[in-house]
Design a protein around this motif. Structure first.
Motif, PDB file in Angstrom:
ATOM      1  N   TYR A 166       2.740  62.787  70.288  1.00  0.00           N
ATOM      2  CA  TYR A 166       2.381  64.190  70.056  1.00  0.00           C
ATOM      3  C   TYR A 166       0.889  64.417  69.834  1.00  0.00           C
ATOM      4  O   TYR A 166       0.471  65.539  69.561  1.00  0.00           O
ATOM      5  N   ASN A 167       0.077  63.398  69.942  1.00  0.00           N
ATOM      6  CA  ASN A 167      -1.342  63.501  69.602  1.00  0.00           C
ATOM      7  C   ASN A 167      -2.137  64.422  70.525  1.00  0.00           C
ATOM      8  O   ASN A 167      -3.202  64.895  70.153  1.00  0.00           O
ATOM      9  N   ASP A 168      -1.629  64.673  71.733  1.00  0.00           N
ATOM     10  CA  ASP A 168      -2.352  65.533  72.668  1.00  0.00           C
ATOM     11  C   ASP A 168      -1.980  67.007  72.548  1.00  0.00           C
ATOM     12  O   ASP A 168      -2.387  67.827  73.367  1.00  0.00           O
ATOM     13  N   ILE A 169      -1.229  67.360  71.519  1.00  0.00           N
ATOM     14  CA  ILE A 169      -0.968  68.770  71.253  1.00  0.00           C
ATOM     15  C   ILE A 169      -2.251  69.366  70.676  1.00  0.00           C
ATOM     16  O   ILE A 169      -2.886  68.780  69.796  1.00  0.00           O
ATOM     17  N   LYS A 170      -2.649  70.512  71.194  1.00  0.00           N
ATOM     18  CA  LYS A 170      -3.881  71.160  70.717  1.00  0.00           C
ATOM     19  C   LYS A 170      -3.842  71.355  69.211  1.00  0.00           C
ATOM     20  O   LYS A 170      -2.827  71.769  68.658  1.00  0.00           O
ATOM     21  N   GLY A 171      -4.952  71.042  68.571  1.00  0.00           N
ATOM     22  CA  GLY A 171      -5.093  71.284  67.146  1.00  0.00           C
ATOM     23  C   GLY A 171      -4.612  70.161  66.249  1.00  0.00           C
ATOM     24  O   GLY A 171      -4.741  70.250  65.027  1.00  0.00           O
ATOM     25  N   VAL A 172      -4.074  69.092  66.817  1.00  0.00           N
ATOM     26  CA  VAL A 172      -3.573  67.989  65.991  1.00  0.00           C
ATOM     27  C   VAL A 172      -4.700  67.336  65.199  1.00  0.00           C
ATOM     28  O   VAL A 172      -4.555  67.064  64.003  1.00  0.00           O
ATOM     29  N   ASP A 173      -5.833  67.092  65.849  1.00  0.00           N
ATOM     30  CA  ASP A 173      -6.940  66.429  65.142  1.00  0.00           C
ATOM     31  C   ASP A 173      -7.433  67.260  63.962  1.00  0.00           C
ATOM     32  O   ASP A 173      -7.678  66.727  62.879  1.00  0.00           O
ATOM     33  N   ALA A 174      -7.570  68.562  64.154  1.00  0.00           N
ATOM     34  CA  ALA A 174      -8.016  69.430  63.054  1.00  0.00           C
ATOM     35  C   ALA A 174      -6.990  69.441  61.927  1.00  0.00           C
ATOM     36  O   ALA A 174      -7.354  69.444  60.746  1.00  0.00           O
ATOM     37  N   TYR A 175      -5.723  69.418  62.263  1.00  0.00           N
ATOM     38  CA  TYR A 175      -4.667  69.397  61.245  1.00  0.00           C
ATOM     39  C   TYR A 175      -4.690  68.082  60.466  1.00  0.00           C
ATOM     40  O   TYR A 175      -4.648  68.077  59.242  1.00  0.00           O
ATOM     41  N   LYS A 176      -4.787  66.965  61.188  1.00  0.00           N
ATOM     42  CA  LYS A 176      -4.789  65.656  60.522  1.00  0.00           C
ATOM     43  C   LYS A 176      -6.002  65.482  59.619  1.00  0.00           C
ATOM     44  O   LYS A 176      -5.910  64.830  58.576  1.00  0.00           O
ATOM     45  N   SER A 177      -7.127  66.064  60.004  1.00  0.00           N
ATOM     46  CA  SER A 177      -8.346  65.917  59.200  1.00  0.00           C
ATOM     47  C   SER A 177      -8.409  66.912  58.038  1.00  0.00           C
ATOM     48  O   SER A 177      -9.346  66.873  57.248  1.00  0.00           O
ATOM     49  N   GLY A 178      -7.440  67.814  57.964  1.00  0.00           N
ATOM     50  CA  GLY A 178      -7.423  68.794  56.889  1.00  0.00           C
ATOM     51  C   GLY A 178      -8.253  70.029  57.167  1.00  0.00           C
ATOM     52  O   GLY A 178      -8.403  70.894  56.308  1.00  0.00           O
ATOM     53  N   LYS A 179      -8.796  70.145  58.387  1.00  0.00           N
ATOM     54  CA  LYS A 179      -9.614  71.299  58.742  1.00  0.00           C
ATOM     55  C   LYS A 179      -8.773  72.509  59.156  1.00  0.00           C
ATOM     56  O   LYS A 179      -9.303  73.606  59.281  1.00  0.00           O
ATOM     57  N   ALA A 180      -7.474  72.284  59.390  1.00  0.00           N
ATOM     58  CA  ALA A 180      -6.576  73.379  59.773  1.00  0.00           C
ATOM     59  C   ALA A 180      -5.285  73.264  58.974  1.00  0.00           C
ATOM     60  O   ALA A 180      -4.846  72.162  58.645  1.00  0.00           O
ATOM     61  N   LYS A 181      -4.686  74.406  58.670  1.00  0.00           N
ATOM     62  CA  LYS A 181      -3.452  74.423  57.887  1.00  0.00           C
ATOM     63  C   LYS A 181      -2.214  74.187  58.738  1.00  0.00           C
ATOM     64  O   LYS A 181      -1.131  73.945  58.207  1.00  0.00           O
ATOM     65  N   ASP A 182      -2.369  74.306  60.054  1.00  0.00           N
ATOM     66  CA  ASP A 182      -1.254  74.037  60.949  1.00  0.00           C
ATOM     67  C   ASP A 182      -1.789  73.537  62.284  1.00  0.00           C
ATOM     68  O   ASP A 182      -2.998  73.513  62.507  1.00  0.00           O
ATOM     69  N   VAL A 183      -0.891  73.117  63.157  1.00  0.00           N
ATOM     70  CA  VAL A 183      -1.267  72.640  64.488  1.00  0.00           C
ATOM     71  C   VAL A 183      -1.298  73.857  65.406  1.00  0.00           C
ATOM     72  O   VAL A 183      -0.248  74.456  65.687  1.00  0.00           O
ATOM     73  N   SER A 184      -2.482  74.220  65.865  1.00  0.00           N
ATOM     74  CA  SER A 184      -2.645  75.453  66.640  1.00  0.00           C
ATOM     75  C   SER A 184      -1.890  75.438  67.964  1.00  0.00           C
ATOM     76  O   SER A 184      -1.517  76.491  68.473  1.00  0.00           O
ATOM     77  N   GLY A 185      -1.638  74.278  68.515  1.00  0.00           N
ATOM     78  CA  GLY A 185      -0.932  74.169  69.794  1.00  0.00           C
ATOM     79  C   GLY A 185       0.575  74.318  69.691  1.00  0.00           C
ATOM     80  O   GLY A 185       1.271  74.274  70.696  1.00  0.00           O
ATOM     81  N   LEU A 186       1.081  74.487  68.489  1.00  0.00           N
ATOM     82  CA  LEU A 186       2.501  74.761  68.278  1.00  0.00           C
ATOM     83  C   LEU A 186       2.637  76.227  67.905  1.00  0.00           C
ATOM     84  O   LEU A 186       2.185  76.653  66.842  1.00  0.00           O
ATOM     85  N   GLU A 187       3.231  77.007  68.799  1.00  0.00           N
ATOM     86  CA  GLU A 187       3.343  78.447  68.581  1.00  0.00           C
ATOM     87  C   GLU A 187       4.809  78.860  68.528  1.00  0.00           C
ATOM     88  O   GLU A 187       5.648  78.289  69.226  1.00  0.00           O
ATOM     89  N   THR A 188       5.084  79.855  67.699  1.00  0.00           N
ATOM     90  CA  THR A 188       6.437  80.392  67.573  1.00  0.00           C
ATOM     91  C   THR A 188       6.376  81.915  67.703  1.00  0.00           C
ATOM     92  O   THR A 188       6.375  82.628  66.699  1.00  0.00           O
ATOM     93  N   PRO A 189       6.314  82.417  68.940  1.00  0.00           N
ATOM     94  CA  PRO A 189       6.179  83.862  69.130  1.00  0.00           C
ATOM     95  C   PRO A 189       7.381  84.665  68.634  1.00  0.00           C
ATOM     96  O   PRO A 189       7.253  85.849  68.351  1.00  0.00           O
ATOM     97  N   ASP A 190       8.538  84.017  68.532  1.00  0.00           N
ATOM     98  CA  ASP A 190       9.717  84.648  67.946  1.00  0.00           C
ATOM     99  C   ASP A 190      10.620  83.533  67.410  1.00  0.00           C
ATOM    100  O   ASP A 190      10.290  82.352  67.512  1.00  0.00           O
ATOM    101  N   ASP A 191      11.751  83.894  66.829  1.00  0.00           N
ATOM    102  CA  ASP A 191      12.611  82.918  66.167  1.00  0.00           C
ATOM    103  C   ASP A 191      13.304  81.939  67.108  1.00  0.00           C
ATOM    104  O   ASP A 191      13.839  80.923  66.656  1.00  0.00           O
ATOM    105  N   THR A 192      13.322  82.245  68.403  1.00  0.00           N
ATOM    106  CA  THR A 192      14.016  81.358  69.337  1.00  0.00           C
ATOM    107  C   THR A 192      13.098  80.775  70.415  1.00  0.00           C
ATOM    108  O   THR A 192      13.587  80.232  71.409  1.00  0.00           O
ATOM    109  N   THR A 193      11.798  80.857  70.226  1.00  0.00           N
ATOM    110  CA  THR A 193      10.868  80.318  71.216  1.00  0.00           C
ATOM    111  C   THR A 193       9.831  79.426  70.551  1.00  0.00           C
ATOM    112  O   THR A 193       9.157  79.839  69.615  1.00  0.00           O
TER     113      THR A 193
END
Length: 179
Positions: A108-135
Motif C-alpha cells: 500500500y506504500n504507493d497510495i498518495k499521501g502515505v509518506d506524509a501520514y507515516k511521518s506525522g505530517k498528515a492526519k490521514d492518507v489523502s489518497g484514500l477517499e470516501t465520497p459517500d458511505d458505499t464508495t
C-alpha cells in the motif's frame, strides 16, 4: 466458536497486525470479512464486502470500489453498518507503528499521501477517499498491479475497522485493539 490451533497459534486478534498464514486461516477466514477474498480453489480474488472488482481509471492510478449495503458488524457494534470510511481507517491504521503491520509498506506504500501520514505530517492518507458511505476511492502515485487486480485488497488490512471505535485502542506504545 472453537478455533483449533494447528499451526502454532496466532499473534493477535487484531487484523491490522496479522501477517502469518495461520492468522489468516485460523482467525481471519473464520471470523472476519474484507473487501475481497478467495474461493477455496481460486487463484483470483472475488468480491466479499465489495460489490465487484475495482473500477480502474486514470491510467491505473485510481481505483473505485463500491461497498455492499447493509453489512453489519458483530457485537459490540451489531447495530452499525459497515461504511467506506471504515476501510479507509483500516488501511491507515496498518501504517501505525503501534499496530505493527508487516506488509502495509509493501502493498500500500504507493497510495498518495502515505509518506506524509507515516511521518506525522498528515492526519490521514489523502489518497484514500470516501465520497459517500458505499464508495472507497484509492489514488496511487503509479499503477500498482497488486491493487488493480484486487489481490492486496483481500488482505487483513481491508477488514473494516471503524475509526471512532478503534482509535482509542490505537493510542500509546502498542495498539490494544486485538484485546
Amino acid at each position: 466458536l472453537k478455533v483449533l490451533d494447528t499451526a502454532g497459534g496466532i499473534d493477535s486478534l487484531d487484523p491490522g497486525y496479522w501477517y502469518y498464514q495461520s492468522d489468516y486461516q485460523e482467525v481471519g477466514n473464520t471470523t472476519q470479512r474484507q473487501l475481497y477474498g478467495w474461493k477455496p480453489d481460486s487463484t483470483s480474488p472475488t468480491p466479499d464486502i465489495a460489490t465487484a472488482l475495482p473500477k480502474v481509471s486514470n491510467g491505473g492510478k485510481t481505483l473505485t470500489i463500491t461497498i455492499k449495503d447493509n453489512i453489519k458488524y458483530s457485537a459490540p457494534l451489531q447495530t452499525r453498518t459497515v461504511k467506506s470510511a471504515d476501510f479507509k481507517y483500516s488501511i491507515e491504521r496498518c501504517f501505525l507503528p503501534q499496530v505493527g503491520n508487516g506488509y502495509a509498506n509493501i502493498y500500500y506504500n504507493d497510495i498518495k499521501g502515505v509518506d506524509a501520514y507515516k511521518s506525522g505530517k498528515a492526519k490521514d492518507v489523502s489518497g484514500l477517499e470516501t465520497p459517500d458511505d458505499t464508495t472507497l476511492v484509492i489514488n496511487t502515485t503509479k499503477p500498482v498491479g497488486v491493487l488493480t487486480s484486487a489481490g492486496a485488497l483481500g488482505m487483513p488490512c481491508t477488514v473494516p475497522v471503524p475509526k471512532d471505535y478503534a482509535e482509542k485502542y490505537d493510542k500509546g506504545k502498542q495498539s490494544t485493539y486485538g484485546q
